[in-house]
Design an enzyme around this catalytic site. Structure first.
Site, mmCIF file in Angstrom:
data_model
loop_
_atom_site.group_PDB
_atom_site.id
_atom_site.type_symbol
_atom_site.label_atom_id
_atom_site.label_comp_id
_atom_site.label_asym_id
_atom_site.label_seq_id
_atom_site.Cartn_x
_atom_site.Cartn_y
_atom_site.Cartn_z
ATOM 1 N N ASP A 1 -6.438 -5.650 9.985
ATOM 2 C CA ASP A 1 -6.838 -6.038 8.581
ATOM 3 C C ASP A 1 -6.467 -7.579 8.361
ATOM 4 O O ASP A 1 -5.952 -7.997 7.404
ATOM 5 C CB ASP A 1 -5.837 -5.116 7.609
ATOM 6 C CG ASP A 1 -6.325 -5.328 6.127
ATOM 7 O OD1 ASP A 1 -7.464 -5.480 6.010
ATOM 8 O OD2 ASP A 1 -5.538 -5.205 5.293
ATOM 9 N N GLY B 1 0.755 -1.091 -0.206
ATOM 10 C CA GLY B 1 0.056 0.036 0.078
ATOM 11 C C GLY B 1 0.809 1.421 0.140
ATOM 12 O O GLY B 1 0.660 2.349 -0.459
#
Length: 599
Positions: free
Chosen positions: A170, A59
């Site tokens: 997550d 990310g």
């Protein structure tokens, strides 16, 4: 998959500390894969390290293959992707490294060192690992036991992080990796939260989009695995939020499908706040102990969820053979009640499934055994549509085989006519007419028997065959050959499934095919093919020449051929019946071993 070998861009393998987009890797490890980002426009330089291929992209950063020449060890190097990162981006990047570094556990990728490159951008080094994500692993439909053992390792790593005050936030199959030697790693701690400090990313955090890219300024987590409280307020996220994600993963392991569909994951998670995930039932049956454990982890109330350690204990008990007898007894009773109701309603298929479920839960259940045995050994008064369709398909298969066998019979008739013609023909038109009739009849039989036929079509086929027998009776006489030919047709026609229950109609047609010509001959309507002359039976024919040199050979050969054909037909039918009976007995024997109680 080794990191220093070329990768398929579509590969499901994942390398190193977070969810990555796969990038082709050259075989030469000193090369750097170029991208559109400024930081990789030229080979990067890190003091003290040798950098190689780009392994993947996360990310915030890129992960490169590296080597620490000081100790001769291959490593993974993660560095910020952007050339001019914001202070917040640098802070979050370093925060991820520090959180991952404080979690020293075999299932968490260790961080070796931190530093800045020649451009002043931060980086940190990690252990080099390789393997496939749990998501890719599950696509191979592994055994439940293997998947549960991996799940236990994930829960242990998460429980360890919780004991250190860290929440992952997550967790999902794409952030779990199974190494090449069976190791299990929990990846991507970039969204992790430390419970004893103010979470600076609580406002404007990250959410993983459906295509895997991290989006900034939205929710924290991945739709489909996020706990409802993660959507409501970031400050409500705690260890129970990770447990909810673990429950979603466990559901996926058990059900073979996602708890929430990918395209509607966020909407379904939002609706779960009011409707609850319990309404989502898996398509396949799962062990009740694990089903209860998954539902507990997916509770809407965080305080009602078990801890990651309790998940470990529950799954491990199941793997060790511990079963919740009381819960299973309740489910057995429920399934038996359902089976009886379905059986009374005539729904045998669903009744068998319900009774089978009860038997799977309790193999010693006498009631379940009795229902299953009753269904297996007692034929239904009315066949269920699905069973009727299978029986029809089986009958059509037999009909097709019979139709193909009939082609050889018609070929034999044509050969018989050809041989007889070589011996001499008295009526050429008649012989040619019969030959043409045989060809037309063969085409009709093949057309009718190669698909599902109606009874009247097969009765018409039987009538056409008996007409052929009557026509052939004129060749060498009604008392010669014709009875044998009629017997062959009787054996063949009465073996058609749709004609078995109409055998008397078939036999009546065959009887008429022989007796009618004889009666007509005796009445003088048509020329007679036989006569008694001073105690001798004299045979004659108005169609074939009886004076040819091969008449006796034709008579003997045709009768012998008839005997062989009838024997082969009878043997084939007997063999088919024996095999079917044996298969039934074998199936019944195995069922009795499975269900040893008496019917």
């Amino acid at each position: 998959m080794p990191v220093d070998k070329p990768q398929d861009p579509a590969s499901t393998s994942t390398e190193f500390g977070e969810t990555l987009q796969q990038t082709p890797v050259p075989t030469h490890t000193s090369a750097i894969v170029g991208t559109a980002t400024p930081s990789l426009s030229s080979p990067p330089s890190l003091s003290g390290y040798q950098l190689g291929a780009l392994l993947g992209r996360g990310g915030m950063g890129d992960i490169l293959l590296g080597r620490d020449p000081a100790i001769g060890r291959d490593i993974a190097v993660k560095r910020l992707r952007t050339a001019q990162p914001t202070p917040d981006a640098i802070s979050r990047f370093l925060r991820e490294a520090k959180i991952q570094a404080r979690l020293e556990h075999p299932s968490i990728v260790p961080v070796h060192a931190m530093g800045t490159d020649d451009n002043g951008l931060p980086f940190f080094t990690m252990k080099r690992i390789s393997g496939v994500t749990l998501g890719s692993f599950l696509e191979g439909s592994p055994s439940l036991v293997r998947a549960l053992r991996i799940f236990v390792d994930v829960c242990i790593a998460v429980e360890f992080a919780h004991s250190r005050g860290v929440v992952h936030r997550d967790l999902k199959p794409q952030n779990v990796m199974i190494g090449d030697f069976g190791e299990v790693y929990v990846l991507d701690w970039g969204l992790a939260r430390i419970l004893d400090e103010i979470d600076a990313t609580a406002i404007g955090g990250d959410v993983m989009s459906l295509d895997g890219e991290t989006q900034t300024g939205a929710l924290l987590g991945t739709p489909g695995y996020m706990a409802p409280e993660q959507i409501e307020a970031a400050n409500l996220v705690g260890t129970a939020s990770d447990v909810y994600a673990l429950g979603s993963i466990l559901f996926e392991l058990l059900a073979g499908e996602r708890l929430h569909t990918p395209g509607n994951a966020l909407i379904e998670t939002l609706s779960a706040v009011t409707d609850g995930p319990a309404a989502r039932q898996p398509a396949r049956r799962v062990p009740p102990e694990l089903d209860a454990l998954a539902l507990a982890a997916l509770s809407l109330k965080p305080k009602s969820r078990p801890t990651a350690k309790e998940l470990v204990d529950g799954v491990q008990k199941y793997l060790d053979g511990d079963r919740d007898i009381e819960r299973r007894n309740v489910l057995v009773t429920t399934s038996l009640t359902k089976a009886r109701a379905l059986l009374d309603a005539g729904n045998r298929a669903d009744a068998m499934q319900a009774a089978g479920h009860a038997l799977a839960l309790d193999p010693q259940s006498a009631d379940a055994v009795a229902i299953v045995q009753s269904l297996m050994f007692s034929p239904p008064k009315e066949q269920p549509p699905a069973l009727a369709a299978e029986l029809v398909a089986s009958e059509v298969a037999v009909q097709r085989r019979q139709g193909k066998a009939a082609m050889f019979s018609f070929a034999a008739v044509l050969i018989f006519l050809a041989v007889g013609a070589a011996n001499g023909v008295a009526n050429v038109r008649y012989v040619l007419g019969v030959a043409g009739y045989v060809i037309v009849l063969a085409a009709y039989v093949f057309r009718v028997t190669q698909r599902r036929s109606r009874p009247w079509q097969l009765l018409l086929l039987a009538a056409a065959n008996t007409t052929l027998a009557a026509l052939l009776s004129r060749t060498y006489g009604s008392l010669m050959l014709t009875p044998a030919i009629t017997c062959i047709m009787a054996v063949s026609l009465t073996s058609y499934p749709l004609l078995i229950d109409r055998k008397w109609a078939v036999l009546a047609l065959l009887f008429a095919s022989w007796i009618v010509p004889v009666v007509l001959e005796l009445a003088g309507v048509i020329p007679s093919t036989f006569a008694l002359d001073h105690g001798r039976l004299v045979l004659s024919s108005e169609v074939m020449s009886m004076a040819g040199p091969h008449t006796l050979g034709i008579m003997i050969g045709t009768n012998l051929a008839s005997i062989v054909v009838i024997a082969l037909f009878a043997s084939a039918l007997a063999t088919s019946r024996r095999n079917a009976l044996r298969q039934t007995e074998i199936t019944a024997w195995h069922l009795k071993q499975l269900l040893p109680l008496k019917v």
